[in-house]
Design an enzyme around this catalytic site. Structure first.
Site, PDB file in Angstrom:
ATOM      1  N   SER B 141       0.842  -1.204   0.000  1.00 47.38           N
ATOM      2  CA  SER B 141       0.000   0.000   0.000  1.00 47.38           C
ATOM      3  C   SER B 141       0.868   1.241   0.000  1.00 47.38           C
ATOM      4  CB  SER B 141      -0.898   0.014   1.235  1.00 47.38           C
ATOM      5  OG  SER B 141      -1.568   1.256   1.328  1.00 47.38           O
ATOM      6  N   TYR B 154      -1.439   0.107  10.289  1.00 47.03           N
ATOM      7  CA  TYR B 154      -1.563  -0.523   8.964  1.00 47.03           C
ATOM      8  C   TYR B 154      -0.355  -0.147   8.115  1.00 47.03           C
ATOM      9  CZ  TYR B 154      -3.663  -1.314   4.316  1.00 47.03           C
ATOM     10  OH  TYR B 154      -3.929  -1.715   3.034  1.00 47.03           O
TER      11      TYR B 154
END
Lengths: 449, 248
Positions: B141, B154
């Protein structure tokens, strides 16, 4: 939870108003939303290709089905295809080249509307038709069965044998009988994926009706474009298009939604009287017209000309537009179509796209199916407020007088009285409405509170 | 006729994974699909079969749990052995504010997004290295490129994953095995269903086009959509004081 404006959810972009939109990823999530204990009115919503307020519910909740886009099964021996309700007809067409039938042809969707970017659920809920209505009838005639999620938490399997009344109510049922989760379609064998196409100029309405009758037996697809600027003896001048499959050929798959798209609604619409005149003059005079001048085209070029421009609906500017499609039965069809075109010409509200075709004599698949034997005319009008609505009311009067009706996949403003007069099975239909389902249209037609 | 491409997908029921799988199904690939829900795996398998997959095998289990690794690997071996393409697509966004108050949940976010992918990639990498071919395609990501107040748990997991992939890429390059680090920006999927969508958001289909193209080309790092490369260039280089005030 996302709140969205009706102008971004309906193709005509003329219906403002906020509604909650949820997009379940799996069938059981969708079924749970259909049965949500919250009394909020709910409604399935597909790809947003209905023009008016049929797939809207201001103040309510839409269950968008576009993520329910999985195929479930296909049997090449029988041509039966089962899909989740959010599968686009485009997705099906992208597979067709691999689906060879027993006799060397292909399995092909028997009924395709003017755009392939509609969902399976939407095609059923509107009982859509195509340019081959005179041969194949409506979409619903080819639905073998469907699964419906109801607000009481039940799942109903519907077919001609199982829950046949609910089945007939759901086909063309405007999404009001529950949420369609899945359906099985009977595909038809097509000898090839190229079409032989012919475009013949027609001088007037008599020319149209003569060509329509002449083409009925041998041409799978027929539809005519009418030049709305013509009046008097030239009323109905235009181009009659007809096409039929050529045996043997494998055509290229239809392309994905084009990158060439209209990104924003311009403040001033480029579609005005001047460009309308130029467009219609060019369309009627383009090369390649004439009897016997056959062209070979991949089916998608002939059946979905507007799909080549992504977001073409935005061209009508920020106020959006109304599409008006009606059908009028045979005894007075010719006179009524002439009167309708005359009223449009008199109002000076030429329509960019005026499409005329005949429907065949078929038993309707659903209680509220739009087609009936006769002639159907579709017109687009930029939304100019009261002036446009007054014109559409005048068209309504002519249609009702002739015993015809309008198509609710397109219409966004007709009242309950006209609806009751023109859809004789409305009371029978009303019994099958799910008590927690409602749309802006169902409230307008007084079908739901 | 050439043999079908063998594609394994860990986390096969995610929106991006399904979109990628459909592209390989159109090429007639054989699939091994692993994920948590057996019902959802069956739906995906049925879809891929209709879309042209030569064969689809499924295996249900919690990929974050090391205890399930042996069963997963045995099922994969039975389905088609060492895949040509392995897509690692599982992950959870976590909930930053909740996880900050609950270290066990914070650890679980790291476990699912970093530890579990590494655990599953190591044996797959070794098998591809021995064979001398293959593609490991891993969804990381843009969140892993700079710690941000709103999602640095995250982000830490994805950043760690990208660092692991960079090293693994260099280790496997001599063997002819490609390691593709996919860094999506905002993607409109069930994982992000509660976010308000704007012009930077991309569909899973668009992201899948980029992933398949990157896998075909064996590219090292792919930003998808492409403009995130430039957005992240700016974000990586923002002075700390500016970053703090932006409250991203």
């Amino acid at each position: 939870m996302v709140e969205r404006d009706g102008r971004d959810l309906a193709w005509g972009r003329a219906h403002p108003g906020g509604q909650e939109v949820l997009r379940p990823a799996w069938l059981e999530e969708a079924a749970a939303l259909a049965a949500d204990p919250d009394p909020l009115p709910r409604l399935g919503h597909g790809a947003g290709r209905s023009y008016g307020d049929e797939a809207l519910s201001d103040g309510g909740r839409l269950i968008e089905t576009t993520a329910l886009d999985r195929f479930v099964a296909f049997d090449p021996a029988t041509g039966r295809l089962t899909c989740e309700a959010g599968v686009l007809l485009h997705d099906i067409l992208r597979q067709v080249r691999r689906w060879r039938g027993a006799e060397g042809g292909w399995w092909f969707p028997p009924v395709l509307p003017g755009t392939r970017f509609v969902t399976l659920g939407g095609a059923i809920a509107n009982d859509v038709h195509g340019k081959n209505h005179h041969r194949r009838g409506t979409f619903g005639e080819h639905v073998v069965s469907l699964t419906l999620a109801r607000s009481d938490g039940s799942l109903a399997t519907c077919s001609a044998e199982q829950n046949p009344e609910l089945f007939r109510a759901t086909i063309g049922g405007l999404g009001l009988t529950g949420l369609i989760l899945e359906a099985t379609l009977q595909l038809m064998p097509a000898p090839g994926l190229w079409l032989e196409c012919e475009e013949i100029p027609m001088a007037d309405l008599a020319g149209f009706f003569a060509l329509a009758e002449e083409s009925e037996a041998d041409w799978e697809y027929t539809a005519a474009w009418v030049d709305c600027r013509a009046s008097g003896r030239a009323l109905g001048r235009g181009v009659f298009g007809r096409a039929r499959p050529l045996p043997g050929g494998e055509a290229p798959a239809p392309p994905e939604l084009p990158r060439l798209a209209v990104p924003l609604a311009p403040p001033v619409s480029p579609l005005n009287r001047l460009t309308l005149g130029a467009f219609n003059a060019l369309y009627g005079r383009r090369p390649g017209l004439g009897r016997g001048r056959l062209r070979r085209l991949p089916y998608h070029r002939q059946l979905f000309p507007l799909d080549a421009v992504g977001g073409w609906n935005r061209l009508y500017g920020r106020a959006g537009f109304y599409q008006y499609q009606c059908v009028v039965p045979p005894p007075t069809a010719r006179a009524t179509i002439a009167a309708l075109l005359g009223a449009v010409a008199a109002a000076g509200e030429g329509s960019f796209l005026a499409v005329l075709k005949t429907f065949g004599a078929r038993a309707p698949a659903g209680l509220l199916s739009f087609p009936m034997p006769g002639a159907t005319l579709a017109l687009d009008f930029p939304n100019r407020g009261a002036k446009t609505l007054a014109l559409l009311d005048r068209l309504d009067a002519l249609v009702l007088e002739a015993g015809g009706r309008v198509y609710f996949a397109k219409d966004g403003r007709q009242g309950a009285e006209a609806f009751r007069r023109s859809y004789p099975l409305w009371q029978e239909f009303r019994r099958w409405i799910d008590p927690r389902f409602a749309s802006a249209l169902s409230r307008r037609l007084e079908l739901t509170p | 006729m050439s043999e079908s491409l063998k594609v394994s997908i860990y986390g096969a029921t995610s929106a991006i994974a399904q979109a990628v799988a459909r592209r390989y199904a159109a090429r007639g690939a054989r699939f091994f699909l692993a994920g948590r829900s057996p019902e959802h795996l069956e739906r995906v398998a049925g879809d891929l079969a209709v879309r042209g997959a030569a064969a689809v095998a499924t295996h249900a289990g919690d990929l974050a749990e090391a205890a399930g690794d042996a069963a997963l690997q045995a099922a994969e071996a039975a389905a088609h052995g060492v895949p040509d393409v392995l897509l690692v697509a599982f992950g959870t966004l976590g909930e930053q504010q909740r996880d900050e108050q609950d270290p066990a949940r914070a650890a679980a976010t790291l476990e699912t997004n970093l530890v579990a992918p590494v655990r599953l990639l190591l044996p797959a990498a070794a098998a591809m290295e021995r064979r001398g071919s293959g593609r490991l395609v891993v969804i990381s990501s843009v969140a892993g490129e700079r710690g941000r107040r709103s999602n640095h748990l995250y982000g830490a997991a994805k950043g760690g994953l990208s660092i692991f992939l960079a090293g693994l890429r260099d280790r496997l390059a001599p063997a002819g095995v490609a390691v593709v680090d996919v860094r999506p920006g905002f993607v409109d999927t069930p994982m992000t269903r509660d976010f308000r969508k704007g012009p930077l958001w991309a569909s899973p289909e668009r992201v899948a086009d980029d992933i398949v193209a990157a896998a075909d080309a064996g590219r090292a790092v792919v930003y998808t959509p492409w403009f995130w490369r430039w957005i992240m260039l700016v974000i990586r280089n923002l002075p700390a004081a500016v970053m703090r005030r932006l409250n991203l």
